[in-house]
Scaffold this motif. Structure first.
Motif, mmCIF file in Angstrom:
data_model
loop_
_atom_site.group_PDB
_atom_site.id
_atom_site.type_symbol
_atom_site.label_atom_id
_atom_site.label_comp_id
_atom_site.label_asym_id
_atom_site.label_seq_id
_atom_site.Cartn_x
_atom_site.Cartn_y
_atom_site.Cartn_z
ATOM 1 N N GLU A 171 29.856 22.484 39.645
ATOM 2 C CA GLU A 171 29.811 23.760 40.368
ATOM 3 C C GLU A 171 29.432 24.905 39.435
ATOM 4 O OE1 GLU A 171 32.282 21.645 40.280
ATOM 5 O OE2 GLU A 171 34.245 22.580 39.903
ATOM 6 N N SER A 172 29.679 24.716 38.137
ATOM 7 C CA SER A 172 29.248 25.753 37.195
ATOM 8 C C SER A 172 27.732 25.768 37.065
ATOM 9 C CB SER A 172 29.858 25.515 35.810
ATOM 10 O OG SER A 172 31.249 25.410 35.909
ATOM 11 N N ILE A 173 27.117 24.588 37.138
ATOM 12 C CA ILE A 173 25.649 24.538 37.080
ATOM 13 C C ILE A 173 25.071 25.299 38.263
ATOM 14 C CG2 ILE A 173 23.643 23.005 37.264
ATOM 15 C CD1 ILE A 173 25.086 20.966 35.643
ATOM 16 N N LEU A 174 25.669 25.075 39.431
ATOM 17 C CA LEU A 174 25.231 25.775 40.635
ATOM 18 C C LEU A 174 25.410 27.283 40.469
ATOM 19 C CD1 LEU A 174 24.141 24.804 43.346
ATOM 20 C CD2 LEU A 174 26.456 24.909 44.247
ATOM 21 N N ALA A 175 26.556 27.656 39.895
ATOM 22 C CA ALA A 175 26.846 29.081 39.725
ATOM 23 C C ALA A 175 25.856 29.722 38.754
ATOM 24 C CB ALA A 175 28.282 29.264 39.232
ATOM 25 N N ILE A 176 25.543 29.017 37.673
ATOM 26 C CA ILE A 176 24.571 29.549 36.710
ATOM 27 C C ILE A 176 23.218 29.708 37.383
ATOM 28 C CG2 ILE A 176 23.268 29.012 34.610
ATOM 29 C CD1 ILE A 176 25.803 27.623 33.549
ATOM 30 N N ALA A 177 22.831 28.691 38.163
ATOM 31 C CA ALA A 177 21.544 28.742 38.859
ATOM 32 C C ALA A 177 21.480 29.957 39.765
ATOM 33 C CB ALA A 177 21.321 27.457 39.650
#
Lengths: 800, 163
Positions: B49-55
């Motif tokens: 979910e952090s990858i999604l948030a960074i994106a």
């Protein structure tokens, strides 16, 4: 070097053949043009150059090493050898490396027989492998119901990655990992959401990406490829149907430059899976003692004729109303109207999804609708999209505009809610339902303040309350400043808008004032064809709402599923339930047909029919049947001919389909009577209202546009289809109602209506409840747009 | 768009610092820094979910961020341990006996590369490539600190110094 002068033509030699090229062209482009084949995997004429497969290595004189033909620009005097010993050596070596990790599973691979790797391995590969080490294996991902993956077969050409990023507008696949552990993957191995995703199946040069619905159904060399036309929007995309023993097993694009190029939307590609759905009507049916039973064609036609004659003679022709799908062919539309007119019936309508009929028979559309050919979309300098989710409505126009934007076109969208457009938009703020009218009024006021006198006097109070800032008006104004090189596009949400006539009137005035081309996107594959047929009988009957209220004595439906296809399906079904007789021409059985039809005549579906469609540029395209009609169904125009004969009507003796169109043309095209000038007259709405929760809005579900696509199980399982069955609220409205995402909801007072799952989105303005129509999830939810009462029957129940 | 809920204001501030180093159209360039910051704040690994948030924060397709995260071996996408140990096994270290060092570590810790000890103390990185300390081969890196000229005894000393 000769300074800054770039020569217009470059001369070079490929395999001793003198060629001419434009500066900047790559060797492979020139070679393709002169018919010299260079092997390739990653290069594709419609994708950007990656040069990562190295299969196209060629020998260039004076270059110290082989060069990739796809990424080497031509230069004056260049000498290229594509089949010299050095070139062939490089190509063979590349092939050997590509085959190192490729499995030898061609006998069980769907790509076998139509595989670029297989073909090139025959030409450039060795007949044995020197590689004895273990092969690399990649776990398969589930990227959704349309595409099957066998990623061990992947050769990393990256065509699929580039297609989704460049053509479909959103990078959804990537080469993840590094070195030997690289793999093409979607984000966290999730599903692909693109509406154009099926094209990566065609692009994949190996068997890594294949069609999931077609998996293991047939070998490519067993099938016939027969040409056809797309049936789900008026783009008129060309396609091939692959058939085996009278069944349609697969659909692929048929290249058509200036139309769909080499692409096909998922809707056009996978709808065929609905052809053999259990809902197919395979034999005529008549109702006896309240029960539908099978009947012979003879009996069904006789009963139909008798019911039509009886009702017309007893109640008069005005007691009959007929609806027809804009997916019907020109021939069917013409014969349907001719048959009904033969009985004196005038109440025939095709505008199933229109909400506002105040501006007359065909809206304010010009005599010749403002239409653009597929390539003309791409040459727009600016485009203002009004009331359309283009990705869902016209996937390939959306792609053309993406290309226009790359070439510098300015795009903006005026929409009630914000869609995920995948287009670079300079204005994309959701303006709410009434904001569509108000914003256009404000734009018109800015462009030409004098226009609020006379017919458009009603628009002044709307303009004052547009809520657009001066800067925002400026941005939108700039789009229209492109004049005739720009376009003002009205989409399906204008059709569905209760104030649609105002929008059409304002758009016409804006187009006149700015010179921008006004495009009213056809709703339905052959909506423009239906318009041509209407012009054969300019004296139109009542518009659709008056046909439903009060209910008529007899309804005739051709390819129409009232609960799904109509703007207010619930009301239509009610009317048909009250009518004594319902005569249905259909390929699939809808619940309302089963419940209320007196007679059902099974007609062939589009791939089983020969006919003609009029595309969005007004061009006719004729097509032949790919497969025979399923079961005991008959081609639509033949059924209509038989019924016409049975009714004793004159002029129903056709030997060939082409006679129908000849007759239609001879009838001529006439202006429609009763067209209003652009003054809507409804009292009581002097300007935009506040939107009060819960106001329902929606579009036609991307995979709910017609009976055919609705039956395609794979399409109905896609993430896009799931969104169409979800009810969206603004997060603040959800909070005020005490509703969590995942809660269940249904319309108040309708215990039989489907219970839906709630999701929140701040792409909606406050007060809006968004639910698409055209699916069984929206049945019982009232008109596509309008006030709702909501009931959260088990709001504590959270779906995980 | 919703503000990404999994990036704290502090993380966002740090990422903003890196975004500012590039021209406005180059937000994408901050991907590497954003991933590192999220990993540091997230107990040594990056959650999906952090990858999604960074994106979302950088305006990129999620898979473009995942692509970067899975390319560089410095990013961990699964829970690790308090300390991270990487043994270089590239040519110079291999010739100087990195095999013995790795064997010793595996035996002593009872784990294979890519695994963490049960007590959550030590994580052994899988197949580390050259860390540019060939002159001190064989070598290993413990939490960004280089240890060179290793012997099994020296490895034991270093391990014991870790809490």
């Amino acid at each position: 070097m000769n300074g800054n002068v770039t020569p217009k033509t470059i001369h070079l030699e490929i395999n001793g053949v003198a060629c001419e090229a434009r500066p900047g062209e790559m060797i492979i482009q020139v070679a393709d043009r002169v018919g010299i084949y260079i092997p390739r995997f990653c290069y594709h004429p419609h994708l950007k150059i990656a040069a990562n497969c190295r299969m196209c290595l060629v020998e260039v004189a004076k270059a110290p090493k082989p060069l990739p033909a796809c990424a080497t620009p031509v230069t004056e005097g260049m000498c290229v050898q594509t089949r010299s010993d050095a070139a062939l050596h490089s190509q063979h070596a590349t092939m050997e490396f590509l085959l190192i990790n490729h499995p030898l599973d061609c006998p069980v691979c769907d790509q076998g027989g139509e595989c670029e790797l297989q073909d090139l391995a025959m030409g450039y590969g060795f007949d044995h492998s020197r590689y004895e080490e273990p092969k690399r294996v990649i776990a398969d991902e589930n990227v959704g119901p349309l595409i099957s993956t066998d990623m061990t077969r992947c050769i990393f050409c990256s065509r699929c990655v580039r297609f989704l990023e460049e053509v479909a507008g959103a990078q959804e696949l990537a080469i993840v990992g590094r070195g030997e552990r690289s793999a093409v993957r979607s984000f966290l191995a999730g599903e692909i959401t693109s509406e154009l995703s099926g094209n990566i199946i065609d692009l994949c040069p190996v068997g890594a990406l294949n069609s999931k619905p077609f998996r293991f159904a047939a070998r490519s060399w067993e099938m016939l490829a027969l040409p056809g036309i797309s049936a789900h929007d008026a783009m008129g995309s060309n396609l091939y149907g692959h058939t085996l023993r009278g069944r349609l097993l697969r659909v692929v694009p048929r290249p058509a430059e200036g139309r769909n190029e080499t692409w096909l939307s998922d809707r056009d590609r996978f709808s065929y899976a609905g052809l053999y759905h259990e809902d197919r009507v395979v034999s005529p049916k008549v109702r006896e003692n309240g029960v539908l039973r099978e009947a012979s064609w003879d009996e069904a036609l006789e009963v139909s004729a008798r019911k039509l004659e009886d009702t017309v003679s007893r109640e008069g022709p005005e007691s009959v109303a007929a609806l027809v799908s804009p997916q019907a062919t020109l021939e069917e539309l013409y014969l349907y109207e001719k048959l009904l007119r033969g009985l004196g019936v005038r109440n025939i309508d095709v505008r199933l999804y229109r909400a506002d009929f105040r501006d007359g028979p065909r809206g304010s559309r010009a005599e010749v609708p403002g239409v653009l050919s597929a390539t003309e979309w791409e040459s727009r300098k600016a485009c203002l999209l009004v009331g359309t989710d283009l990705r869902s409505e016209y996937p390939l126009i959306s792609w053309r505009l993406r290309r226009a934007a790359e070439a510098g076109a300015r795009l903006a969208a005026l929409n009630p809610v914000q869609f995920e457009s995948r287009l670079p938009l300079s204005f994309d703020r959701p303006v709410g339902p009434w904001g569509l009218v108000a914003s256009l009024a404000a734009l018109l006021g800015r462009l030409d303040p004098s226009s609020f006198s006379g017919e458009l006097a009603w628009a002044a109070p709307w303009a004052e309350r547009s809520g657009l800032s001066a800067a925002e008006l400026g941005v939108l104004g700039e789009i229209l400043a492109a004049g005739p090189e720009g376009a003002l596009v009205l989409g399906e949400l204008v059709e569905a808008h209760p104030e649609g006539s105002r929008i059409r009137a304002l758009a016409a005035a804006l187009s006149q004032a700015s010179g921008a081309r006004l495009i009213d996107l056809p709703v339905g594959a052959n909506a423009l064809g239906a318009e041509r047929v209407a012009r054969c009988w300019p004296d139109r009957g009542d518009p659709l709402p008056l046909l439903l209220d009060p209910p008529k004595k007899l309804y005739v439906l051709f390819g129409v599923e009232p609960e799904y296809d109509l703007w207010d399906g619930d009301r239509a079904v009610q009317a048909m339930a009250q009518a004594p007789e319902l005569l249905v021409f259909a390929s699939w059985l809808a619940p309302s047909h089963a419940a209320h039809a007196s007679v059902i005549l099974p007609v062939a579906a589009i791939p089983e029919t020969g006919g003609t469609y009029v595309d969005l540029a007004g061009e006719e395209q004729s097509f032949e049947a790919m497969v025979p009609p399923w079961g005991d169904a008959r081609t639509g125009w033949k059924v209509l001919t038989m019924l016409g004969q049975r009714l004793g009507l004159s002029g129903f003796h056709y030997e060939q389909r082409v006679e129908i169109l000849e007759e239609m043309r001879a009838r001529g095209s006439h202006p429609l009577n009763g067209a209003q000038s652009c003054i809507p007259e409804r009292e009581g709405q002097a300007g935009p209202q506040d939107v009060r929760f819960p106001y329902r809005m929606g579009r036609r579900a991307v995979y709910g546009t017609d009976p055919y696509v609705r039956r395609s199980t794979p399409l109905q399982q896609t993430p896009l289809a799931r969104l169409s069955r979800t009810l969206f609220l603004h997060p603040d409205d959800a909070r005020e109602q005490g509703v969590q995402p995942g809660a269940r909801v249904r319309p108040a007072g309708k215990p039989d209506a489907p219970v839906l799952t709630v999701a929140v989105s701040n792409r909606l303005p406050r007060g809006i409840v968004w639910l698409d129509s055209g699916t069984e999830s929206a049945v019982g939810w009232g008109p596509s747009w309008g006030r709702l009462e909501l009931d959260f029957p088990a709001s504590t129940e959270i779906l995980i | 768009m919703n503000p990404p809920t999994t990036l704290s204001p502090e993380i966002c501030r740090e990422i903003d610092h890196w975004i500012a180093q590039y021209p406005p159209e180059g937000r994408r360039s901050a991907t590497l820094a954003a991933l590192r910051i999220v990993q540091e704040h997230g107990g040594g690994w990056i959650r999906p979910e952090s990858i999604l948030a960074i994106a979302e924060y950088l305006g990129l397709p999620p898979v473009a961020v995942e692509e970067v995260a899975r390319f560089y071996s410095m990013y961990e996408l699964k829970p690790t341990a308090r300390h991270s140990v990487s043994v270089c096994t590239n040519v110079s270290c291999m010739l100087c006996g990195s095999g013995t060092i790795l064997d010793h570590l595996e035996k002593r810790l009872g784990i294979r590369p890519g695994q963490a000890t049960a007590d959550g103390r030590i994580y052994l990185k899988p197949e580390e490539e050259c860390l540019a300390a060939c002159a001190g081969a064989p070598m290993m890196m413990v939490d960004h600190v280089y240890h060179e000229h290793l012997t099994p005894e020296r490895v034991d000393e270093i391990l014991e110094s870790l809490e």
